[in-house]
Enzyme design. Structure first.
Site, short mmCIF file in Angstrom:
data_model
loop_
_atom_site.label_atom_id
_atom_site.label_comp_id
_atom_site.label_asym_id
_atom_site.label_seq_id
_atom_site.Cartn_x
_atom_site.Cartn_y
_atom_site.Cartn_z
N SER A 107 -9.92 -0.84 6.81
CA SER A 107 -9.34 -0.70 5.47
C SER A 107 -8.61 -1.91 4.91
CB SER A 107 -8.39 0.49 5.43
OG SER A 107 -9.14 1.66 5.30
N LYS B 29 0.85 -1.20 0.00
CA LYS B 29 0.00 0.00 0.00
C LYS B 29 0.88 1.25 0.00
CE LYS B 29 -4.04 1.90 2.50
NZ LYS B 29 -4.92 1.72 3.68
N SER C 259 -9.85 1.51 2.66
CA SER C 259 -9.02 2.29 1.76
C SER C 259 -7.93 1.51 1.04
CB SER C 259 -8.36 3.43 2.55
OG SER C 259 -7.47 2.92 3.52
#
Ligand code: GLN
Length: 459
Positions: free
Chosen positions: A153, A54, A129
């Site tokens: 997330s 990420k 997310s």
């Protein structure tokens, strides 16, 4: 062990697919073929395994943008501990994945660099997310990926993309080099194509790190071996607040199957109550913005990212922050600054802190009553359509209703595929007491096994 494919081939395949008509916009940057080490030694736990990371985890050779204009092109001078550990274990970073700006969102539509598409249905969001990481695993670019989970997330996009996602206990994985959103809630988490994959990656990145004062100095169990642990005698609670009458009927049916799988493997299931659950969303959406407004004060155009010149220094800050941040980030900063302002501090931030303690106490009481694990839906519904919730922040926030309590309490959670709703993946969430990730991994593996039709023979 399989032959190790050169990283440049993996990256070339991802690039070709992402540039083609079915591209997902899962990556914000891909590893440069140049400069990569030769074939890694085979005896390392992740020897040669490609891993997606990420874009809020600091890497030196690839930019770290957090999906924000304000950090476009930013290069970190150091590497996140989780990234350093995965490399030390032989894993290779294939690229940095798309995300909601600074982790603020539940759909990956709040990325400044465009949304990621759900590989199961490209008209839908992958969740968020960490949507880029979830999509990258779901489509098969990689078997494992790193994400972060502040309010869901990792678990929520795992549920919506049909992969496994683990949020460990707060303090299990170092946050050093994880760009801060809400520091008391943020944890690095792992995605896997299977429970075993997510557990293997967790085992590699977990453990004490003197560079993070909140990282726990505790032994790291053999998480991957947890997939073979028996569920005999394990008591699983079904918290009634997580199964409201309004719950999507397909989601409920998937959870019924997950429950049956746990029972078939020896677990006893009983109903429990976590009455403070209904306050979790309002509590989270005071505390997370409050912490975010403080953490994001550093993006002032002086040391980081976008800078817009203006008359005076205050005007320069204003212009830089106005240009660098997207709508949702600005909303959070305004909400958080308000909640922390003199005169309102106790009414909002103080009250939310007290609610947080009650949520933690709710879980502690249930776990102390002989319940070993909790089974819940990960999200109230399967992946929604792109754009569907963009104009309605509260409906977007409600997407986290079943995941935020674990962050508020600091307990670990895993989302495991449990079936589908009209072809869209549905995840079951299993929550465990603090530091009991291995037990929750065992239960998730049972759900996975039963769905694959390879349940253990009766002995
Ligand atoms: N969706 C939640 C938010 O927008 C949590 C996101 C996350 O876990 N980073 O804050």
């Amino acid at each position: 062990m399989d032959a190790i494919e050169p990283l440049e081939d993996v990256v070339a395949r991802i690039r070709a697919s992402e540039q083609g008509p079915g591209g997902l916009n899962a990556f914000l940057s891909l590893a440069d073929d140049a400069g990569e080490e030769s074939v890694p030694t085979n005896d390392l736990p992740l020897a040669g395994v490609p891993v997606a990371v990420k874009d809020n985890l600091a890497t030196m050779e690839l930019p770290t943008t957090c999906g924000s204009r304000s950090l476009e092109g930013y290069r970190s001078p150091f590497e996140a501990t989780a990234v350093r550990r995965l490399r030390a274990a032989g894993g290779r970073v294939v690229g940095k994945t798309n995300m909601d700006e600074f982790g603020m969102g539940s759909s990956t539509e709040n990325s400044a660099f465009g949304p990621t598409l759900n590989p199961v249905d490209r008209g839908r969001v992958p969740g968020g997310s960490s949507g880029g990481s979830a999509a990258a695993v779901a489509v098969g670019y990689v078997r494992m990926a790193l994400g972060s989970d502040t309010g869901g997330s990792v678990r929520q996009p795992a549920s919506m993309c049909g992969v496994v996602g683990i949020k460990p206990t707060y303090g299990r994985v170092s946050r050093y080099g994880l760009v801060a959103y809400a520091s008391s809630l943020d944890q690095v988490g792992t995605f896997g194509a299977t429970v075993g994959d997510a557990a293997r990656l967790l085992a590699v990145v977990a453990g004490h790190d003197p560079r993070d004062a909140t990282s726990a100095d505790r032994p790291v169990p053999d998480f991957a071996a947890g997939t073979d642990d028996s569920l005999d005698g394990v008591v699983v609670g079904l918290p009634e607040e997580y199964f409201p009458k309004t719950l999507d009927s397909d989601v409920r049916a998937c959870l019924d199957e997950a429950r049956a799988a746990l029972e078939a493997e020896g677990a006893a299931v009983r109903s429990v109550s976590l009455p403070v659950t209904e306050l979790a969303i309002p509590c989270f959406y005071v505390l997370a913005p409050a912490e975010a407004s403080s953490n994001l004060a550093r993006y002032d155009g002086v040391r980081y990212g976008v800078r817009r010149e203006a008359e005076g220094v205050v005007e320069m800050y204003e212009a830089s922050r106005a240009a660098g941040f997207g709508t949702e980030v600005k909303r959070r900063i305004v909400l958080g600054t308000y909640a922390l302002s003199a005169g309102y501090y106790d009414a909002y931030y103080g009250a939310a802190q007290r609610v947080r303690e009650r949520i933690r106490a709710d879980f502690a009481r249930v776990f102390a009553s002989g319940v070993d694990l909790l089974l819940t839906p990960t999200a109230p519904e399967p992946a929604f359509r792109l754009g569907e919730k963009l104009d309605d922040p509260v409906s977007m926030y409600l997407s986290d209703v079943f995941t935020v309590p674990a962050n508020l309490a600091g307990i670990p959670g895993i989302s495991v595929p449990a079936g589908d709703a009209g072809g869209l993946p549905v995840g079951a969430q299993i929550l465990a007491p603090w530091w009991e990730e291995r037990r929750m991994i065992a239960a998730a593996a049972a759900v996975e096994r039963r769905r694959a039709g390879i349940g253990a023979e009766p002995s």
